[in-house]
Design a protein around this motif. Structure first.
Motif, short mmCIF file in Angstrom:
data_model
loop_
_atom_site.label_atom_id
_atom_site.label_comp_id
_atom_site.label_asym_id
_atom_site.label_seq_id
_atom_site.Cartn_x
_atom_site.Cartn_y
_atom_site.Cartn_z
N PRO A 327 0.55 -1.18 -0.06
CA PRO A 327 0.08 -0.36 -0.33
C PRO A 327 1.14 1.41 -0.12
CG PRO A 327 0.11 -1.43 2.38
CD PRO A 327 0.98 -2.00 1.44
N THR A 328 2.42 0.76 0.25
CA THR A 328 2.88 2.23 0.46
C THR A 328 4.55 2.06 -0.35
OG1 THR A 328 3.95 1.90 2.18
CG2 THR A 328 1.88 3.40 2.96
N GLU A 329 4.47 3.85 -0.44
CA GLU A 329 5.96 3.40 -1.16
C GLU A 329 7.24 2.81 -0.31
OE1 GLU A 329 7.78 6.70 -4.07
OE2 GLU A 329 5.76 6.24 -4.42
N ILE A 330 7.23 3.11 0.24
CA ILE A 330 9.01 2.69 1.46
C ILE A 330 8.58 1.35 1.82
CG2 ILE A 330 8.49 2.92 4.40
CD1 ILE A 330 8.81 4.94 3.85
N VAL A 381 6.95 -8.67 -10.69
CA VAL A 381 7.74 -6.82 -10.10
C VAL A 381 6.83 -6.45 -8.89
CG1 VAL A 381 5.88 -4.68 -11.51
CG2 VAL A 381 6.59 -6.84 -12.56
N VAL A 382 7.57 -5.21 -8.95
CA VAL A 382 7.58 -5.07 -7.56
C VAL A 382 7.10 -3.67 -7.40
CG1 VAL A 382 7.92 -4.77 -4.74
CG2 VAL A 382 9.33 -6.63 -6.15
N GLY A 383 5.88 -3.36 -6.35
CA GLY A 383 5.34 -2.15 -6.33
C GLY A 383 4.23 -1.80 -5.38
N THR A 384 3.72 -0.17 -5.62
CA THR A 384 2.27 -0.01 -5.14
C THR A 384 1.70 -0.56 -6.05
OG1 THR A 384 2.66 1.76 -5.94
CG2 THR A 384 3.56 1.86 -4.32
N HIS A 385 0.63 -0.26 -6.04
CA HIS A 385 -0.46 -0.28 -6.84
C HIS A 385 -0.94 0.18 -8.56
CE1 HIS A 385 -3.92 -1.40 -2.95
NE2 HIS A 385 -2.61 -2.45 -3.42
N ALA A 386 0.16 0.81 -8.95
CA ALA A 386 0.77 1.44 -9.80
C ALA A 386 0.99 0.16 -10.52
CB ALA A 386 1.96 2.18 -9.82
N VAL A 387 1.14 -1.04 -10.27
CA VAL A 387 1.72 -2.21 -10.97
C VAL A 387 0.13 -2.67 -11.14
CG1 VAL A 387 2.03 -4.69 -10.78
CG2 VAL A 387 3.29 -3.12 -9.37
N ILE A 388 -0.86 -2.26 -11.53
CA ILE A 388 -2.19 -2.73 -11.48
C ILE A 388 -2.77 -1.75 -12.58
CG2 ILE A 388 -2.72 -5.13 -10.98
CD1 ILE A 388 -4.88 -3.63 -8.66
N GLN A 389 -2.07 -0.85 -13.01
CA GLN A 389 -2.71 0.37 -13.74
C GLN A 389 -3.00 -0.48 -15.32
OE1 GLN A 389 -0.79 3.55 -12.67
NE2 GLN A 389 -1.56 4.03 -11.15
N GLU A 390 -3.74 0.72 -15.63
CA GLU A 390 -4.17 -0.21 -16.99
C GLU A 390 -2.72 0.13 -18.01
OE1 GLU A 390 -7.35 2.23 -18.60
OE2 GLU A 390 -7.57 0.92 -20.23
N GLN A 391 -2.21 0.73 -18.01
CA GLN A 391 -0.72 1.19 -18.67
C GLN A 391 0.05 -0.17 -18.99
OE1 GLN A 391 -1.53 3.10 -16.94
NE2 GLN A 391 -1.19 5.09 -17.26
N VAL A 392 -0.19 -0.81 -17.48
CA VAL A 392 0.65 -1.81 -17.41
C VAL A 392 0.96 -3.19 -18.48
CG1 VAL A 392 2.44 -3.29 -15.77
CG2 VAL A 392 1.20 -0.65 -15.39
N ARG A 393 1.37 -3.74 -19.20
CA ARG A 393 1.03 -4.68 -19.70
C ARG A 393 2.75 -5.92 -19.39
NH1 ARG A 393 0.46 -1.33 -24.01
NH2 ARG A 393 -1.27 -1.12 -23.98
N PHE A 394 1.31 -6.67 -18.81
CA PHE A 394 2.23 -8.50 -18.46
C PHE A 394 2.39 -8.66 -19.54
CE2 PHE A 394 1.60 -6.41 -14.01
CZ PHE A 394 2.09 -6.97 -13.08
N LYS A 395 3.53 -9.88 -20.00
CA LYS A 395 3.27 -10.70 -20.64
C LYS A 395 2.57 -12.10 -20.58
CE LYS A 395 6.42 -14.33 -22.80
NZ LYS A 395 7.43 -15.16 -22.44
N ASN A 396 2.15 -12.73 -19.06
CA ASN A 396 2.00 -13.33 -18.87
C ASN A 396 2.10 -13.45 -17.24
OD1 ASN A 396 4.47 -14.70 -17.68
ND2 ASN A 396 4.25 -16.24 -19.22
N SER A 535 11.66 10.73 -3.06
CA SER A 535 13.09 10.63 -2.83
C SER A 535 13.44 10.79 -1.45
CB SER A 535 13.27 10.86 -4.08
OG SER A 535 13.37 12.98 -3.95
N GLU A 536 12.70 11.33 -0.72
CA GLU A 536 13.19 12.11 0.59
C GLU A 536 12.94 11.10 1.67
OE1 GLU A 536 12.08 16.21 2.36
OE2 GLU A 536 10.90 15.65 0.43
N LYS A 537 11.50 9.88 1.52
CA LYS A 537 11.42 9.46 2.52
C LYS A 537 12.56 8.53 1.93
CE LYS A 537 6.29 9.35 1.52
NZ LYS A 537 5.28 8.65 1.09
N LYS A 538 12.55 7.62 1.12
CA LYS A 538 13.87 6.59 0.75
C LYS A 538 14.84 7.39 1.58
CE LYS A 538 12.17 5.40 -3.44
NZ LYS A 538 12.32 5.66 -4.68
N ALA A 539 15.52 8.51 1.37
CA ALA A 539 16.49 8.53 1.68
C ALA A 539 16.22 8.46 3.23
CB ALA A 539 17.30 10.22 1.90
#
Ligand code: ADP
Ligand code: MG
Length: 702
Positions: A327-330, A381-396, A535-539
């Protein structure tokens, strides 16, 4: 009320729609908040002070006074006693109706004053006319929708609504004990129950309506729970008809180890028995051609991540892609680091990679990641919910792992389904949560999920000691922090909100950060809140996990999943403002290593040095137990399922009538009945669900 063709809806009709009162059944299920007893006339001399009564009396005097403020004073006499009616606002028409000699029916609360009985702004009309035979319902309503209009609408709806019996003949009846004076009475039908609840007879024990124990209420609750069970179990059946890839690890031709076994070999620890067991449960699901829909529950720190990694390994070994979402980037970042550490070397040997996808990513990096995902080179693929956005096309994409989410949202599940549509299949789904779902919730809202539980912590953890400390003793706590940091330990300090404007009396993370920095010279104190750039959070996170930063002040962004084993003290400010499960999650950030860990719950006291007794009582539960299940159970008791589930996740799915804390027996009945009904009486089941859930059905299913 139906609209005449072409007529514009009146304000009241609009208000009805706004309340969702569209179909006759909606109105029939719109139950009164309370009732007024207009069935009898009470002699004034019997009217108890403080009670609401209806009287019939004659006006003996009527006068407008101007001092101390303009008011209308009316004396009435019903032959048994007198009473003064007082109005601070009134119209000329009132003066006419309330003229001396008029006989009135008056309803209001009796107050006993020094000068005798009084009623303030009572309702009144000319006396006479028939008395109603039932209590008068008072409905929840909204602006522009007067009670009389709503009452008429409900009466009309009750006449028109289709309420034929949907309980199949021969079905076991809900466990409602209905005794009358002369023995057992039959279960009320839905129509009888609703008619009664809208217009109860005046002799009813009002307490049984208020606490919903009356048989009419029980019937309604039983029906509602049955609808919920039918819908959940139905959606489970529908899912079982869908196809998903069969995922099984295989021994490679060269005699090497399959990927999951390779992963186990590189882990710096052995799996606990519980991790092995749930790992097998998941593997068994993945080997079936039906989409898995499983919830993995395990207390904070029980080691869910590695179980997810194993599932991912099975999927990748079978030649399919896998996605891990947080749920979060961190949190996603942490998973990413972990997955890379564990899996990347293994994947590299196969010419594959781990991709990273979050919302705020740079365009170029994102494009590169999208290409890797589409070509299939990124096996994971690791990430936030950005992973299942429409533009993301998986091979399988064959498996989605979702961390720290009670329940994947509807829109997200629908989006996920699309990701494998080009193969005519659906991905498997594993949801992980550290918030244990109490049994009744698991049986109701989650009835369409399979559940695996990790009920064991990895060995070598020392239990966390929890302390309740008044915030007036903050200085002592800060001194203790200094000692911890000097001993090489790290500390979290959690504040509830970040902006002073949101609530003045809440500690402000920024101010706290400044205070602690000043009070702890030589200690690196970091700040983390949700409004910072990623980026700040990451640092900041990197400094803390690397052990350079002694104290991390943060808002609840660290709530979920962050894993820094060297952190051994957790301070939570304004602990009284958090839910118990949330506190438990936060507390679980410490006690991850071998060092003795502590959690300090700072609570705010008022001027007299006291915190609300209930607040403290609630916090005490945190001291008494480290068992997430027990805490969740108490949390559910205190907050109810709405807050527990989070309004957004549960949406309209919440029960309106039944209460999971008290209606367990009805729930068990519904749960047992539903499969039989779906099997043997599908048309009755469909009618029942349509009646109760109407348009919300799809929502519940997704
Ligand atoms: P959670 O269930 O809260 O997500 P994590 O997966 O973050 O827990 O695991 C907590 C910590 O325990 C991590 O540092 C992880 O590497 C470690 N861990 C997991 N399983 C084991 C195990 N079987 N033995 C020892 N440590 C483990
Ligand atoms: Mg976790």
């Amino acid at each position: 009320m139906p609209l005449a063709p072409g007529a514009a809806p009146s304000p009241a009709q609009k208000a009805l729609r706004k309340l969702g009162l569209v179909r006759p059944i909606d109105l029939a299920l719109h139950l009164p908040l309370r009732y007024e007893d207009e069935t009898r006339i009470t002699p004034l001399k019997n009217a108890r002070e403080g009670s609401v009564v209806q009287i019939e009396a004659t006006v003996t005097a009527s006068e407008v006074q101007l001092q101390p403020r303009r008011q209308l004073l009316v004396q009435v006499d019903d032959g048994t006693a007198t009473c003064e009616l007082r109005f601070f606002s009134f119209y000329p028409s009132h003066l006419k109706t309330l003229a001396v000699g008029a006989r009135l029916r008056i309803r209001g609360e009796v107050k006993g004053g020094f000068w005798g009985r009084q009623m303030l702004h009572p309702a009144f009309k000319a006396a006479g006319g028939e008395l109603p035979s039932a209590l008068t319902p008072v409905y929840p309503t909204t602006a522009g929708l007067p009670q009389p209009y709503l009452r008429r609408a409900v009466v009309t709806a009750l006449q028109r609504v289709e309420l034929s019996e949907t309980l199949p003949p021969g079905a076991p009846l809900p466990p409602i004990a209905i005794y009358s004076q002369n023995g057992l009475q039959p279960l009320p039908s839905l129509r009888e129950a609703l008619t009664f609840l809208h217009h109860p007879s005046p002799d009813v024990a009002l307490a049984t309506l208020e606490d919903h124990s009356h048989p009419a209420w029980q019937r309604l609750k039983a029906e509602e729970l049955l609808a919920q069970q039918l819908s959940q179990q139905q959606s489970k059946r529908e899912r079982e008809r869908l196809r998903a890839p069969v995922l099984q690890a295989r021994t490679p031709a060269d005699g090497g180890l399959p990927l999951p076994a390779q992963l186990l070999a590189v882990l710096p620890f052995a799996l606990t028995a519980a991790q092995q067991r749930v790992g097998q449960e998941i593997a068994a699901d993945l080997a079936l051609p039906v989409p898995m829909h499983r919830l993995l529950q395990g207390d904070v720190g029980s080691g869910k991540t590695v179980v997810a990694a194993l599932a991912a390994a099975v999927s990748m070994d079978a030649g399919w892609q896998c996605a891990l979402m947080a749920p979060t980037e961190i949190l996603a970042e942490q998973h990413f680091a972990k997955m890379i550490g564990w899996l990347e070397p293994l994947l590299a040997a196969r010419g594959q990679r781990v991709a990273w996808l979050v919302g705020g990513q740079k365009k170029k990096e994102r494009a590169a990641m999208l290409a890797l995902i589409e070509s299939g080179e990124a096996a994971l693929v690791v990430g936030t919910h950005a992973v299942i956005q429409e533009q993301v096309r998986f091979k399988n994409l064959a498996l989605a792992l979702i961390d720290e989410q009670h329940r994947f949202g509807v829109a997200q599940r629908l989006a996920l389904r699309q990701k494998l549509a080009h193969h005519g299949m659906e991905p498997h789904l594993l949801m992980m949560t550290a918030t244990p779902i109490p049994r009744t919730l698991a049986m109701s809202y989650y009835a369409d999920l399979d559940v695996s539980v990790i009920d064991e912590l990895p060995p070598g953890r020392t239990p966390i000691v929890t302390k309740l400390i008044a915030d007036s003793r903050k200085d002592e706590v800060i001194a203790r922090i200094g000692a911890q940091v000097a001993a090489g330990r790290q500390v979290y300090w959690v504040c509830p909100l970040i902006e002073e404007s949101e609530a003045l009396d809440l500690s402000n993370a920024t101010a706290t950060h400044a205070d602690l920095s000043e009070a702890l010279p030589g200690v690196m104190v970091g700040l983390l809140h949700s409004r910072m750039a990623s980026s700040e959070k990451k640092a900041v996170m990197a400094l803390f996990s690397g052990g350079h930063m002694g104290v991390l002040v943060s808002t609840t962004v660290i709530e979920v999943g962050v894993d820094v084993p060297n952190a051994s003290l957790m301070v939570i400010e304004h602990a009284e403002r958090f839910g118990l499960s949330q506190l438990h999650q936060l507390r679980g950030r410490v006690g991850r290593g071998a060092a003795a860990s502590a959690c300090v719950l700072l609570y705010a006291t008022n001027d007299s040095g006291r915190v609300g007794e209930t607040a403290k009582e609630r916090l005490r539960a945190m001291q008494e137990t480290n068992d997430g299940f027990e805490i969740a159970r108490r949390d559910l008791e205190i907050r109810g399922p709405g807050e527990f589930l989070g309004a957004r996740q549960s949406g309209d799915a919440l029960l309106r009538f039944a209460d999971l804390a008290t209606d367990t027996a009805l729930l068990e009945w519904a749960r047992a009945l539903a499969p039989w009904m779906l099997e043997r009486h599908p048309e009755l089941a469909a009618r029942h669900v349509a009646r109760w859930l109407g348009g919300r059905q799809d929502y519940l299913k997704a």
